[in-house]
Design a protein around this motif. Sequence first.
Motif, PDB file in Angstrom:
ATOM      1  N   ILE A  21      -3.465   3.536  -1.704  1.00  0.00           N
ATOM      2  CA  ILE A  21      -2.319   4.456  -1.819  1.00  0.00           C
ATOM      3  C   ILE A  21      -1.101   3.863  -1.112  1.00  0.00           C
ATOM      4  CG2 ILE A  21      -1.449   6.735  -1.152  1.00  0.00           C
ATOM      5  CD1 ILE A  21      -4.336   7.758  -1.576  1.00  0.00           C
ATOM      6  N   PHE A  22      -1.322   3.268   0.057  1.00  0.00           N
ATOM      7  CA  PHE A  22      -0.249   2.596   0.782  1.00  0.00           C
ATOM      8  C   PHE A  22       0.386   1.509  -0.082  1.00  0.00           C
ATOM      9  CE2 PHE A  22       0.601  -1.350   3.157  1.00  0.00           C
ATOM     10  CZ  PHE A  22       1.714  -0.965   3.875  1.00  0.00           C
ATOM     11  N   LEU A  25       2.376   3.035  -3.015  1.00  0.00           N
ATOM     12  CA  LEU A  25       3.583   3.680  -2.511  1.00  0.00           C
ATOM     13  C   LEU A  25       4.639   2.640  -2.144  1.00  0.00           C
ATOM     14  CD1 LEU A  25       4.763   6.460  -1.645  1.00  0.00           C
ATOM     15  CD2 LEU A  25       3.807   6.020   0.614  1.00  0.00           C
ATOM     16  N   TYR A  29       8.158   1.789  -4.339  1.00  0.00           N
ATOM     17  CA  TYR A  29       9.462   1.961  -3.714  1.00  0.00           C
ATOM     18  C   TYR A  29      10.220   0.638  -3.605  1.00  0.00           C
ATOM     19  CZ  TYR A  29      13.075   3.058  -0.383  1.00  0.00           C
ATOM     20  OH  TYR A  29      14.290   3.196   0.224  1.00  0.00           O
ATOM     21  N   ILE A  90      -0.404   7.047   5.115  1.00  0.00           N
ATOM     22  CA  ILE A  90       0.579   7.562   4.153  1.00  0.00           C
ATOM     23  C   ILE A  90       1.805   8.094   4.888  1.00  0.00           C
ATOM     24  CG2 ILE A  90       0.999   9.320   2.398  1.00  0.00           C
ATOM     25  CD1 ILE A  90      -2.012   8.949   1.640  1.00  0.00           C
ATOM     26  N   SER A  93       3.894   5.241   6.202  1.00  0.00           N
ATOM     27  CA  SER A  93       4.595   4.566   5.109  1.00  0.00           C
ATOM     28  C   SER A  93       5.825   5.351   4.675  1.00  0.00           C
ATOM     29  CB  SER A  93       3.664   4.382   3.915  1.00  0.00           C
ATOM     30  OG  SER A  93       2.548   3.634   4.284  1.00  0.00           O
ATOM     31  N   VAL A  94       5.671   6.647   4.547  1.00  0.00           N
ATOM     32  CA  VAL A  94       6.802   7.486   4.130  1.00  0.00           C
ATOM     33  C   VAL A  94       7.902   7.460   5.183  1.00  0.00           C
ATOM     34  CG1 VAL A  94       7.489   9.868   3.658  1.00  0.00           C
ATOM     35  CG2 VAL A  94       5.423   8.949   2.616  1.00  0.00           C
TER      36      VAL A  94
END
Length: 127
Positions: A21-22, A25, A29, A90, A93-94
Amino acid sequence: CPRDSDVCEDKGDLTKTGWAIFSVLMTAYLAKDVISGSKLIYHSSKSRHPLRSRIRYFIGGLGLCSITLFAFYVSTVYNKAIATSNTAIIANSVIVLFIMEIDEYIFSAVDAINDKWTEHAADTKVS
């Protein structure tokens, strides 16, 4: 690990799913910046542009690609060092991606205040 014990238990629940997921993501981006930087480098090789513009395109594209790939690397190292769960990786990362986006928000705010201040930066697009 407790300081007074030789035994250490790994209580982290970070799995390959969290890393996947990292990766998705970060790639989703950052792909825009890598592609834009690559296009600038490509345009720097076109002889139809003046030499000064070609140098600017190359330096700008190289800088954009370098900063983007460095951000991906730093985020990976940072998450490897401190993330202990899928949720943490997550969230980290965000947060990093939001911090990287602050310059776009500042540019938008300045543009909203007075668009004449930013019209030259917005008008200079690579053909």
